[in-house]
Scaffold this active site. Structure first.
Site, PDB file in Angstrom:
ATOM      1  N   ILE A 170       0.844  -1.199   0.000  1.00 30.57           N
ATOM      2  CA  ILE A 170       0.000   0.000   0.000  1.00 30.57           C
ATOM      3  C   ILE A 170       0.883   1.253   0.000  1.00 30.57           C
ATOM      4  CG2 ILE A 170      -1.783   1.287   1.271  1.00 30.57           C
ATOM      5  CD1 ILE A 170      -2.849  -1.395   2.318  1.00 30.57           C
ATOM      6  N   GLY A 195       8.825  -4.929   3.006  1.00 31.76           N
ATOM      7  CA  GLY A 195       8.768  -4.077   1.810  1.00 31.76           C
ATOM      8  C   GLY A 195       9.922  -4.387   0.871  1.00 31.76           C
ATOM      9  N   ASP A 215      13.838   1.830  10.963  1.00 33.15           N
ATOM     10  CA  ASP A 215      12.803   1.019  11.595  1.00 33.15           C
ATOM     11  C   ASP A 215      11.943   1.923  12.477  1.00 33.15           C
ATOM     12  OD1 ASP A 215      11.309  -0.842  12.897  1.00 33.15           O
ATOM     13  OD2 ASP A 215      12.993  -2.089  13.550  1.00 33.15           O
ATOM     14  N   TYR A 242      -3.780  -8.889  16.010  1.00 31.79           N
ATOM     15  CA  TYR A 242      -3.681  -7.867  14.966  1.00 31.79           C
ATOM     16  C   TYR A 242      -4.824  -6.855  15.085  1.00 31.79           C
ATOM     17  CZ  TYR A 242      -3.808  -5.948  10.218  1.00 31.79           C
ATOM     18  OH  TYR A 242      -3.831  -5.101   9.129  1.00 31.79           O
ATOM     19  N   ILE A 253      -8.746 -23.483  -0.332  1.00 30.57           N
ATOM     20  CA  ILE A 253      -9.719 -22.603   0.333  1.00 30.57           C
ATOM     21  C   ILE A 253      -9.858 -23.080   1.768  1.00 30.57           C
ATOM     22  CG2 ILE A 253     -12.164 -21.953   0.442  1.00 30.57           C
ATOM     23  CD1 ILE A 253     -12.220 -21.934  -2.588  1.00 30.57           C
ATOM     24  N   ARG A 308     -15.471 -11.302   1.743  1.00 23.54           N
ATOM     25  CA  ARG A 308     -14.624 -10.153   2.000  1.00 23.54           C
ATOM     26  C   ARG A 308     -15.033  -9.014   1.071  1.00 23.54           C
ATOM     27  NH1 ARG A 308     -13.569 -13.022   5.627  1.00 23.54           N
ATOM     28  NH2 ARG A 308     -11.559 -13.509   6.572  1.00 23.54           N
TER      29      ARG A 308
HETATM   30  C1  UD1 Z   1      -6.866  -9.017   5.487  1.00 24.86           C
HETATM   31  C2  UD1 Z   1      -5.503  -8.378   5.508  1.00 24.86           C
HETATM   32  C3  UD1 Z   1      -5.312  -7.544   6.741  1.00 24.86           C
HETATM   33  C4  UD1 Z   1      -6.466  -6.560   6.802  1.00 24.86           C
HETATM   34  C5  UD1 Z   1      -7.773  -7.309   6.851  1.00 24.86           C
HETATM   35  C6  UD1 Z   1      -8.952  -6.366   6.839  1.00 24.86           C
HETATM   36  C7  UD1 Z   1      -3.711  -9.533   4.322  1.00 24.86           C
HETATM   37  C8  UD1 Z   1      -2.604 -10.519   4.388  1.00 24.86           C
HETATM   38  N1  UD1 Z   1      -4.436  -9.392   5.434  1.00 24.86           N
HETATM   39  O1  UD1 Z   1      -6.993 -10.051   6.475  1.00 24.86           O
HETATM   40  O2  UD1 Z   1      -4.090  -6.827   6.673  1.00 24.86           O
HETATM   41  O3  UD1 Z   1      -6.329  -5.746   7.928  1.00 24.86           O
HETATM   42  O4  UD1 Z   1      -7.893  -8.084   5.668  1.00 24.86           O
HETATM   43  O5  UD1 Z   1     -10.122  -7.106   7.062  1.00 24.86           O
HETATM   44  O6  UD1 Z   1      -3.937  -8.888   3.313  1.00 24.86           O
HETATM   45  N2  UD1 Z   1      -7.724 -17.827   2.397  1.00 24.86           N
HETATM   46  C9  UD1 Z   1      -7.912 -18.993   1.702  1.00 24.86           C
HETATM   47  N3  UD1 Z   1      -6.846 -19.521   1.022  1.00 24.86           N
HETATM   48  C10 UD1 Z   1      -5.606 -18.951   1.013  1.00 24.86           C
HETATM   49  C11 UD1 Z   1      -5.421 -17.743   1.755  1.00 24.86           C
HETATM   50  C12 UD1 Z   1      -6.506 -17.210   2.437  1.00 24.86           C
HETATM   51  O7  UD1 Z   1      -9.015 -19.552   1.681  1.00 24.86           O
HETATM   52  O8  UD1 Z   1      -4.688 -19.482   0.373  1.00 24.86           O
HETATM   53  C13 UD1 Z   1      -8.880 -17.219   3.081  1.00 24.86           C
HETATM   54  C14 UD1 Z   1      -8.656 -16.911   4.559  1.00 24.86           C
HETATM   55  O9  UD1 Z   1      -8.895 -18.037   5.365  1.00 24.86           O
HETATM   56  C15 UD1 Z   1      -9.699 -15.795   4.757  1.00 24.86           C
HETATM   57  C16 UD1 Z   1      -9.720 -15.064   3.402  1.00 24.86           C
HETATM   58  O10 UD1 Z   1      -9.133 -15.956   2.473  1.00 24.86           O
HETATM   59  O11 UD1 Z   1     -10.978 -16.319   5.029  1.00 24.86           O
HETATM   60  C17 UD1 Z   1      -8.923 -13.776   3.416  1.00 24.86           C
HETATM   61  O12 UD1 Z   1      -7.672 -14.034   4.029  1.00 24.86           O
HETATM   62  P1  UD1 Z   1      -6.457 -13.010   3.940  1.00 24.86           P
HETATM   63  O13 UD1 Z   1      -6.236 -12.566   2.546  1.00 24.86           O
HETATM   64  O14 UD1 Z   1      -5.319 -13.611   4.684  1.00 24.86           O
HETATM   65  O15 UD1 Z   1      -7.024 -11.697   4.675  1.00 24.86           O
HETATM   66  P2  UD1 Z   1      -7.764 -11.403   6.068  1.00 24.86           P
HETATM   67  O16 UD1 Z   1      -7.430 -12.405   7.108  1.00 24.86           O
HETATM   68  O17 UD1 Z   1      -9.193 -11.119   5.741  1.00 24.86           O
END
Ligand code: UD1
Length: 317
Positions: A13, A37, A57, A147, A207, A215
């Site tokens: 970001i 980063g 840092d 977090y 998944i 989301r």
């Molecule tokens: C994300 C952000 C976080 C932010 C938040 C806001 C990231 C790494 N995290 O968290 O910084 O504050 O949104 O709500 O961007 N999943 C799968 N398969 C995979 C990876 C993930 O099914 O291979 C699923 C996870 O279980 C979850 C969803 O995808 O249900 C989203 O996961 P992820 O992208 O890690 O983000 P959040 O935990 O929502």
């Protein structure tokens, strides 16, 4: 034009926010310890005479305060963080240091140098689970991960400092941000970056859970614009807004979009749900519209199509 200090400038970001600010004609002081980063994210920015990168840092006491005192920026956009919910669960001490203690150091640096505005990378994770959807800013906050808790505490810490010492604080509650430069390298990476890489490599995605979790996926270029507005829009008072689209996409739908673009890749596999994972996360974007004049304009299907075509490996001819 303003001088803006961006922490986490070499991150996903942060680098897009830096590019956006530079394109607007602002001067950007970039800060990054390069833990997650990458300098390459700033290849274009580093060519600008209005940009410099400081490899420090934010969590190291005194380091940021000295830079802020020397640079006297008009605003600080604080994006440096431990960005993964899952990593915060695996390493809560690091989460505390990077996501809460560092915020205190930013607030103190702003106070000591009379910075007028601080923009903070907050998160939808502060709301936790079971909140009425779409979630509005006034909803009860029940974070379910270290977090989310650190992001919520950081908001309060900054808002208290701002109210007491007289600077404006804008908390940006990002929903799920995606787009170019999001690093897929770790199992903690954002789901879209992981899916993009797996499909590109012709491998099936996993998944977690039944895939019906949803989301609100917001494109990073929209988020960069929202950050620039929060840092530079005249007359803003302190507050917190959702940075989201107001549209929900399930993990199943996400995988379907990817398979349409990558026919031939095997269907997703299913694995147990992750601990600390929120089931539904959908934001109400109305306050960001009213307070910042911000509206996300990139639909997820369009944003993904662009991401997939940009990262496609060119065919050898
Ligand atoms: C994300 C952000 C976080 C932010 C938040 C806001 C990231 C790494 N995290 O968290 O910084 O504050 O949104 O709500 O961007 N999943 C799968 N398969 C995979 C990876 C993930 O099914 O291979 C699923 C996870 O279980 C979850 C969803 O995808 O249900 C989203 O996961 P992820 O992208 O890690 O983000 P959040 O935990 O929502």
């Amino acid at each position: 034009m303003a001088k803006i200090l961006v922490t986490g400038a070499a991150g996903f970001i942060g680098s897009h926010t830096t590019d956006f600010l530079l394109a607007e004609g602002q001067t950007v002081v970039g800060v990054d310890n390069l833990r997650t980063g990458h300098r390459e994210n700033l290849t274009a920015a580093l060519r600008s005479p209005r940009f410099a990168l400081h490899p420090l840092d934010v969590a190291a006491p005194g380091a940021l305060a000295a830079l802020v005192a020397a640079e006297r920026p008009d605003a600080i956009i604080h994006l440096a963080a431990l960005v993964s919910v899952q990593e915060s669960i695996a390493n809560p001490a690091l989460n505390f240091s990077l996501n809460l203690q560092a915020t205190h150091l930013v607030a103190e640096a702003a106070r000591a140098s009379g910075v007028g505005r601080v923009v903070f990378a907050s998160s939808a994770a502060i709301y936790g689970d079971g909140v009425a959807q779409p979630v509005r800013e006034a909803a009860e906050k029940r974070p379910v991960s270290p977090y989310g808790a650190a992001k919520l505490a950081s908001e309060d810490l900054l808002l208290g400092h701002g109210a007491c010492y007289g600077f404006t604080v804008r908390c940006q509650r990002y929903f799920n941000v995606y787009g170019p430069r999001q690093d897929p390298a770790s199992p903690y990476s954002g789901v879209i970056s992981i899916f993009a890489r797996r499909y590109r490599e012709g491998k099936p995605v996993a998944i977690y859970g039944d895939g019906r979790q949803t989301r609100d996926f917001v494109a990073v270029r929209d988020v960069a614009r929202a950050n620039a507005l929060a840092a530079t829009r005249p007359g803003l008072i302190s507050g917190a807004v959702n940075i989201c689209t107001g549209r929900a996409t399930s993990l199943r739908e996400l995988a379907e979009i990817f398979s349409t673009h990558n026919p031939g890749v095997a269907a997703p596999t299913y694995a147990p749900a992750r601990p600390g994972d929120i089931l539904h996360s959908l934001g109400d974007p109305a306050s960001a519209g009213a307070e910042l004049g911000f509206k996300a304009t990139t639909a997820v299907a369009k944003g993904l199509a662009e991401l997939i075509s940009e990262t496609a490996v060119p065919l050898l001819s």
